[in-house]
Design a protein around this motif. Sequence first.
Motif, mmCIF file in Angstrom:
data_model
loop_
_atom_site.group_PDB
_atom_site.id
_atom_site.type_symbol
_atom_site.label_atom_id
_atom_site.label_comp_id
_atom_site.label_asym_id
_atom_site.label_seq_id
_atom_site.Cartn_x
_atom_site.Cartn_y
_atom_site.Cartn_z
ATOM 1 N N ILE A 156 -17.618 -0.615 1.161
ATOM 2 C CA ILE A 156 -17.458 0.796 1.456
ATOM 3 C C ILE A 156 -18.409 1.675 0.667
ATOM 4 O O ILE A 156 -18.356 2.892 0.778
ATOM 5 N N SER A 157 -19.302 1.063 -0.118
ATOM 6 C CA SER A 157 -20.305 1.837 -0.853
ATOM 7 C C SER A 157 -21.658 1.684 -0.185
ATOM 8 O O SER A 157 -22.121 0.563 0.040
ATOM 9 N N PRO A 158 -22.333 2.780 0.162
ATOM 10 C CA PRO A 158 -23.666 2.665 0.766
ATOM 11 C C PRO A 158 -24.669 1.994 -0.158
ATOM 12 O O PRO A 158 -25.595 1.329 0.287
ATOM 13 N N VAL A 159 -24.489 2.172 -1.465
ATOM 14 C CA VAL A 159 -25.403 1.538 -2.416
ATOM 15 C C VAL A 159 -25.257 0.033 -2.380
ATOM 16 O O VAL A 159 -26.239 -0.722 -2.356
ATOM 17 N N VAL A 160 -24.010 -0.428 -2.370
ATOM 18 C CA VAL A 160 -23.758 -1.869 -2.313
ATOM 19 C C VAL A 160 -24.265 -2.441 -0.999
ATOM 20 O O VAL A 160 -24.881 -3.513 -0.950
ATOM 21 N N ARG A 161 -24.018 -1.725 0.087
ATOM 22 C CA ARG A 161 -24.476 -2.194 1.398
ATOM 23 C C ARG A 161 -26.004 -2.299 1.441
ATOM 24 O O ARG A 161 -26.567 -3.262 1.940
ATOM 25 N N ARG A 162 -26.682 -1.282 0.879
ATOM 26 C CA ARG A 162 -28.150 -1.308 0.877
ATOM 27 C C ARG A 162 -28.680 -2.419 -0.020
ATOM 28 O O ARG A 162 -29.648 -3.097 0.303
ATOM 29 N N LEU A 163 -28.048 -2.600 -1.180
ATOM 30 C CA LEU A 163 -28.468 -3.654 -2.101
ATOM 31 C C LEU A 163 -28.366 -5.026 -1.443
ATOM 32 O O LEU A 163 -29.272 -5.864 -1.570
ATOM 33 N N ALA A 164 -27.277 -5.255 -0.722
ATOM 34 C CA ALA A 164 -27.106 -6.533 -0.035
ATOM 35 C C ALA A 164 -28.149 -6.702 1.069
ATOM 36 O O ALA A 164 -28.769 -7.760 1.207
ATOM 37 N N GLY A 165 -28.359 -5.652 1.859
ATOM 38 C CA GLY A 165 -29.309 -5.740 2.959
ATOM 39 C C GLY A 165 -30.728 -5.961 2.491
ATOM 40 O O GLY A 165 -31.478 -6.762 3.076
ATOM 41 N N ASP A 166 -31.141 -5.269 1.428
ATOM 42 C CA ASP A 166 -32.511 -5.408 0.915
ATOM 43 C C ASP A 166 -32.787 -6.796 0.390
ATOM 44 O O ASP A 166 -33.938 -7.239 0.343
ATOM 45 N N ASN A 167 -31.748 -7.502 -0.046
ATOM 46 C CA ASN A 167 -31.933 -8.833 -0.619
ATOM 47 C C ASN A 167 -31.467 -9.958 0.300
ATOM 48 O O ASN A 167 -31.381 -11.106 -0.123
ATOM 49 N N GLY A 168 -31.155 -9.610 1.566
ATOM 50 C CA GLY A 168 -30.785 -10.621 2.538
ATOM 51 C C GLY A 168 -29.466 -11.321 2.240
ATOM 52 O O GLY A 168 -29.301 -12.511 2.551
ATOM 53 N N ILE A 169 -28.536 -10.603 1.652
ATOM 54 C CA ILE A 169 -27.242 -11.187 1.292
ATOM 55 C C ILE A 169 -26.213 -10.899 2.385
ATOM 56 O O ILE A 169 -26.051 -9.759 2.820
ATOM 57 N N ASP A 170 -25.520 -11.942 2.823
ATOM 58 C CA ASP A 170 -24.452 -11.804 3.817
ATOM 59 C C ASP A 170 -23.166 -11.451 3.069
ATOM 60 O O ASP A 170 -22.588 -12.290 2.376
ATOM 61 N N VAL A 171 -22.722 -10.188 3.196
ATOM 62 C CA VAL A 171 -21.532 -9.762 2.456
ATOM 63 C C VAL A 171 -20.285 -10.494 2.924
ATOM 64 O O VAL A 171 -19.294 -10.592 2.193
ATOM 65 N N GLY A 172 -20.302 -11.013 4.157
ATOM 66 C CA GLY A 172 -19.151 -11.748 4.651
ATOM 67 C C GLY A 172 -18.905 -13.036 3.900
ATOM 68 O O GLY A 172 -17.810 -13.594 3.948
#
Length: 442
Positions: A156-172
Motif C-alpha cells: 500500500i506504499s507507492p515507495v515500496v511498490r516502486r522499489l520492487a518494480g525497479d528491481n524486478g521483485i515479485d511482491v506476491g
Amino acid sequence: MSEATVFRLPDLGEGLTEAEIIEWKVAVGDVVAVDQTVVEVETAKAAVEVPCPVAGTVTALYCEAGSVVDVGAPLLAVDGGQEQAPERERYREEERAGSGNVLVGYGTGTARRSRRAAARAARPSPAPVSEAPVSDVPAGEAPVGEAPVGEAPRVISPVVRRLAGDNGIDVGAITPSGPGGVVLRRDVETAIAAASRTAASRAPETSRPDEGDSVRVPLRGVRRTTADKLARSRREIPDASTWVDADATALVRLRKDIGRADPGARVGMLALFARICVAGLRRFPELNSYVDTQRQEIVQMPRVHLGFAAQTERGLVVPVVRDAQRMTLAELAAGLKERADEAREGRSAPGDLTGGTFTLNNYGVFGVDGSTPIINHPEAAMLGVGRIIERPWAFKGKVRLRKVTQLSLTFDHRVCDGGVAGGFLRFVADCVERPEVLVTHL
C-alpha cells in the motif's frame, strides 16, 4: 490543553511534488479518528483521499479548496491528538525512510471510481493478521497496487511498490512483516539482497552481456598519454597528406641479398625504410623540425632522432632511436629491434619514448595499403608505409606482377609547402624503386 499536531501533505510517491485541494472532508471543530479521510487531493496522476494519522479535534485548516500545496506544506491542525499504536507508528516511520513523508495507504489510481475502494483497502483491518483484510472490491479485482484479496500480500506504499518494480521483485512472492499482512520496505530490500546473491552465484554459468551493453575502458597510462598527445596534435598542427605508389621489388630483393650475405645483420624492411628516411631528411631538413609556438619560430634539428610506431599490449607507442644519422644500416636495424623489444616487454625508459624528430609508421604489417596518420606532436612529419603486395605494374614496357607499396607523408603545413613534402616523398619512392639511389646518398 494539549498541544496541537500539524498534519502536512505527505509524499504522494512517483516523483509528485504538489497537489490541488479538491474537497475538505472535515471542518474546524470536527472530531477525527486515526486514518479517517480528511481531504481529497488531485495530483498530476490521480485523485486520492488523504487519511489523518492522528485522532483529535480539528482546530485549523491551512488551505482552501482549489489551492495547490507543496509536499510537506501544512494541511490541518488537530488538538488533543492521540498518538498511533507503537506498531502502526513504526510501520509509518519505516515507509517514510529514504523518501520523505510518504503517503501511507495509497497507490495512485487512474480513475476516480477506484480511489475510495483503495482508501478503504489501505486501512489496517482491526481483525487479527491471520484474517483476510476486509474489502468491498469484487473478487479478482484489486485496488491499484494490490493483489486480489486473500491471494497475495498487500503493498500500500507507492515507495515500496516502486522499489520492487525497479528491481524486478515479485511482491506476491514476499513474506510480509507489516501489520495486516502489508509488505514493508524492509521486506523488499531483503528480497533484493537475496536476488543479488542468487545472481552472483550463477554469474559464471548464466551471465551473458546483452547486445546493448556498453563497455567502459579507463583511459590511463600509455593510452592516456597517447590520446593527449594526438589530441594536441590535431588541435595545433595544420597537417596535410600526400602519397604515391612505388615498385618495391628491387628493395625486397636487396633485403634478401643482405640476409644471405650477412645473416647476423638481421636487416629487415623497417630498417631499410628507416635508412631511406634518414637520407631523405638530410636532403629535406625542413621536415626534421618543429614549431616553437611561443616564439613563433620553426626550429630545424641538426640530429635525427627517429621514432617508429610499435604496437604493444598496452597500446601504440613510439620508441625513439637517437642519432640515427650516425648509424650504419646494421646498427640502425639493431637499434630498432632493441627499442621494439623494450616497448613490447614494458621496459622502455621514459626518455626512449620521447624526443623524436621524425616518425616512421609501418602500418602495412596490419594488412592495410594506406593511411593518413596523425603527426606525433611536436614533430613536423610522418612517413607511412603500406603493405607490400603483388600488383600489375608497367615495367620495361610490359605489364608484370611487381611488389608494390603505397607511401604516404603527413606533414605540418607550417614548416613547408607541397614542394618540399612532394620532393621528400619522391626521393623516398626513388630509393624504394632503385636502391642504388640510396647508396649514392649514404
